[in-house]
Motif scaffolding. Structure first.
Motif, PDB file in Angstrom:
ATOM      1  N   ASP A  15      45.810  32.488  32.421  1.00  0.00           N
ATOM      2  CA  ASP A  15      47.089  31.854  32.713  1.00  0.00           C
ATOM      3  C   ASP A  15      48.163  32.906  32.935  1.00  0.00           C
ATOM      4  O   ASP A  15      49.293  32.579  33.282  1.00  0.00           O
ATOM      5  CB  ASP A  15      47.501  30.927  31.556  1.00  0.00           C
ATOM      6  CG  ASP A  15      46.584  29.713  31.474  1.00  0.00           C
ATOM      7  OD1 ASP A  15      46.012  29.346  32.512  1.00  0.00           O
ATOM      8  OD2 ASP A  15      46.440  29.154  30.375  1.00  0.00           O
ATOM      9  N   PHE A  16      47.836  34.164  32.701  1.00  0.00           N
ATOM     10  CA  PHE A  16      48.750  35.278  32.917  1.00  0.00           C
ATOM     11  C   PHE A  16      50.013  35.149  32.076  1.00  0.00           C
ATOM     12  O   PHE A  16      51.110  35.408  32.546  1.00  0.00           O
ATOM     13  CB  PHE A  16      49.109  35.398  34.405  1.00  0.00           C
ATOM     14  CG  PHE A  16      47.928  35.704  35.278  1.00  0.00           C
ATOM     15  CD1 PHE A  16      46.976  36.628  34.905  1.00  0.00           C
ATOM     16  CD2 PHE A  16      47.762  35.056  36.500  1.00  0.00           C
ATOM     17  CE1 PHE A  16      45.893  36.914  35.713  1.00  0.00           C
ATOM     18  CE2 PHE A  16      46.683  35.335  37.314  1.00  0.00           C
ATOM     19  CZ  PHE A  16      45.743  36.254  36.922  1.00  0.00           C
ATOM     20  N   ASP A 267      34.986  39.288  34.539  1.00  0.00           N
ATOM     21  CA  ASP A 267      35.016  39.360  36.014  1.00  0.00           C
ATOM     22  C   ASP A 267      35.773  38.199  36.647  1.00  0.00           C
ATOM     23  O   ASP A 267      35.662  37.963  37.850  1.00  0.00           O
ATOM     24  CB  ASP A 267      33.600  39.406  36.605  1.00  0.00           C
ATOM     25  CG  ASP A 267      32.818  40.631  36.181  1.00  0.00           C
ATOM     26  OD1 ASP A 267      33.450  41.644  35.855  1.00  0.00           O
ATOM     27  OD2 ASP A 267      31.571  40.570  36.174  1.00  0.00           O
ATOM     28  N   SER A 268      36.557  37.462  35.858  1.00  0.00           N
ATOM     29  CA  SER A 268      37.277  36.310  36.401  1.00  0.00           C
ATOM     30  C   SER A 268      38.667  36.658  36.900  1.00  0.00           C
ATOM     31  O   SER A 268      39.306  35.857  37.584  1.00  0.00           O
ATOM     32  CB  SER A 268      37.389  35.208  35.330  1.00  0.00           C
ATOM     33  OG  SER A 268      38.123  35.683  34.209  1.00  0.00           O
ATOM     34  N   ALA A 269      39.142  37.847  36.571  1.00  0.00           N
ATOM     35  CA  ALA A 269      40.478  38.272  37.002  1.00  0.00           C
ATOM     36  C   ALA A 269      40.458  39.756  37.322  1.00  0.00           C
ATOM     37  O   ALA A 269      39.628  40.509  36.801  1.00  0.00           O
ATOM     38  CB  ALA A 269      41.518  37.969  35.922  1.00  0.00           C
ATOM     39  N   ARG A 284      40.597  34.820  39.896  1.00  0.00           N
ATOM     40  CA  ARG A 284      39.630  34.552  40.963  1.00  0.00           C
ATOM     41  C   ARG A 284      39.216  33.087  41.010  1.00  0.00           C
ATOM     42  O   ARG A 284      38.773  32.615  42.064  1.00  0.00           O
ATOM     43  CB  ARG A 284      38.391  35.433  40.769  1.00  0.00           C
ATOM     44  CG  ARG A 284      38.687  36.924  40.817  1.00  0.00           C
ATOM     45  CD  ARG A 284      37.409  37.727  40.700  1.00  0.00           C
ATOM     46  NE  ARG A 284      36.475  37.362  41.757  1.00  0.00           N
ATOM     47  CZ  ARG A 284      35.156  37.286  41.585  1.00  0.00           C
ATOM     48  NH1 ARG A 284      34.630  37.524  40.393  1.00  0.00           N
ATOM     49  NH2 ARG A 284      34.379  36.971  42.590  1.00  0.00           N
ATOM     50  N   ASP A 285      39.339  32.372  39.897  1.00  0.00           N
ATOM     51  CA  ASP A 285      38.932  30.971  39.863  1.00  0.00           C
ATOM     52  C   ASP A 285      40.004  30.044  40.429  1.00  0.00           C
ATOM     53  O   ASP A 285      39.730  29.180  41.260  1.00  0.00           O
ATOM     54  CB  ASP A 285      38.584  30.554  38.426  1.00  0.00           C
ATOM     55  CG  ASP A 285      37.405  31.332  37.867  1.00  0.00           C
ATOM     56  OD1 ASP A 285      36.488  31.661  38.656  1.00  0.00           O
ATOM     57  OD2 ASP A 285      37.404  31.630  36.668  1.00  0.00           O
ATOM     58  N   ASP A 289      48.191  34.097  41.223  1.00  0.00           N
ATOM     59  CA  ASP A 289      48.492  35.512  41.043  1.00  0.00           C
ATOM     60  C   ASP A 289      49.878  35.655  40.446  1.00  0.00           C
ATOM     61  O   ASP A 289      50.677  34.714  40.455  1.00  0.00           O
ATOM     62  CB  ASP A 289      48.389  36.260  42.374  1.00  0.00           C
ATOM     63  CG  ASP A 289      49.395  35.772  43.395  1.00  0.00           C
ATOM     64  OD1 ASP A 289      50.541  36.262  43.391  1.00  0.00           O
ATOM     65  OD2 ASP A 289      49.050  34.881  44.209  1.00  0.00           O
ATOM     66  N   VAL A 290      50.152  36.833  39.925  1.00  0.00           N
ATOM     67  CA  VAL A 290      51.448  37.071  39.310  1.00  0.00           C
ATOM     68  C   VAL A 290      51.809  38.539  39.454  1.00  0.00           C
ATOM     69  O   VAL A 290      50.926  39.412  39.504  1.00  0.00           O
ATOM     70  CB  VAL A 290      51.435  36.659  37.820  1.00  0.00           C
ATOM     71  CG1 VAL A 290      50.535  37.587  37.014  1.00  0.00           C
ATOM     72  CG2 VAL A 290      52.834  36.636  37.219  1.00  0.00           C
TER      73      VAL A 290
END
Length: 360
Positions: A15-16, A267-269, A284-285, A289-290
């Motif tokens: 969720d960054f 490996d998801s981000a 990636r899912d 982006d932020v």
């Protein structure tokens, strides 16, 4: 943040929602060249974080298991080389990668890649040599190289022409002939004087799973499936707003800056740096982006990082920064992501910032 020793990045990390943890470094405005951080990396367990600077110094931080923060280790012994390997490179080494067999490693410069055995210091084996007989015929140079995380016979190297070659040492001792060749076709309509410069790959990293690899060029990050050579499966724009500024970026040499990139533990981000002490994260899912900023002004304990936005024209909103106001001398070239938890390290000139995902 996931507890110490936890496996895999929690879903909430994508969720960054990040908060400040620590910053290490001087506040001086005038930064000596020797103090600029040139590399940052976690060890395999994530308990240690090392930084190196242009003065040749290495600083190691150790994670305390009770409070999830990083503290400098007390100097118990002076650092001393355990092995000195013979000089086998004519040009600056741009990459060193340890093999998954834990016995060999590769070193790469502009024109050659050498294979070394950890116990043999006086010689190496040349596995790639792209030096032409006549240097005037040189059309590209090697920019980065890395071993596959699981297959000890496989490695990749990238070039200044935006191509990636995957080599298999089982096929040939001298890997001048690649097994796979990754290149994205160029759009003729967008070609310009700067096309070849900005397509040069500054970093290549295999995913932890070994299924994908990520490359960073000047304006974007691309994710490639090792089973598909014709084009990347993902392209993430890092700072597309600089495309209109390429002429001035060329004149001040910023266009030759070499940004690195890194994967999170699952490996998801992915994460990479930009200018104005900005760094970018891509999920990636969800394809979200932020843009975040490494700044001492927002470095209060547990302070949440606010997303930053760049205005490219027209009326600028209150929370936006104009593209013309970006400080190109402040650049995030080196980043690292903890292999298991949502902790990141960001090198901004002579400062090391550590962030963790927000605790709800």
């Amino acid at each position: 943040m996931a507890g110490a020793g936890g496996g895999g990045c929690p879903a909430g990390g994508n969720d960054f929602q990040w908060c400040f943890s620590q910053v290490k470094g001087a506040i001086d405005e005038d930064v000596a060249e020797a103090d600029i951080i040139s590399t940052v990396e976690f060890n395999y367990s994530g308990d240690l974080l090392a930084t190196g600077d242009k003065g040749g110094r290495v600083v190691i931080f150790q994670r305390e298991q009770e409070v999830p923060i990083l503290k400098p280790m007390d100097l118990m012994v002076e650092a001393s080389p355990r092995r000195i390997f013979a000089n086998a490179h004519t040009y600056h080494i741009n990459s060193i990668s340890v093999n998954s067999d834990h016995e060999t490693y590769l070193s790469a410069d502009d024109l050659r890649i050498n294979l070394w055995h950890l116990e043999i210091t006086d010689r190496s084996f040349n596995i790639v040599d792209i030096k032409p007989a006549n240097m005037e015929e040189l059309t590209e140079v090697i920019t980065a190289a890395e071993f596959h995380p699981h297959q000890c016979n496989v490695f990749v190297y990238s070039s200044s022409k935006g191509t990636i070659r995957l080599c298999d040492m089982r096929s040939s001792a001298l890997c001048d002939r690649h097994s796979k060749f990754f290149e994205e076709p160029e759009d003729p309509s967008s070609r310009s004087f700067f096309s070849e410069i900005i397509s040069s790959i500054s970093d290549v990293k295999f995913s932890h799973s070994g299924r994908y690899m990520m490359t960073r060029d000047y304006l974007s990050v691309k994710v490639w499936d090792l089973n598909m050579e014709s084009r990347p499966v993902e392209t993430h724009q890092v700072h597309e707003y600089l495309r209109s500024k390429l002429c001035s970026l060329y004149e001040n040499d910023c266009i030759f800056d070499k940004f690195e990139c890194c994967w999170n533990g699952s490996d998801s981000a992915i994460m990479t740096g930009s200018y104005n002490n900005f760094f970018r994260m891509f999920d990636r899912d969800t394809r979200r982006d932020v843009t975040l900023e490494a700044s001492r002004e927002s470095s209060k304990p547990r302070a949440s990082l606010k997303p930053r936005k760049v205005c490219t024209g027209g009326k600028r909103k209150k929370d936006e920064i104009s593209v013309d106001s970006l400080d190109l001398n402040k650049k995030i070239l080196h980043t690292a992501w903890h292999p298991a938890d949502n902790v990141i390290a960001v090198a901004a000139t002579n400062n090391l910032y550590i962030f963790q995902d927000k605790i709800n």
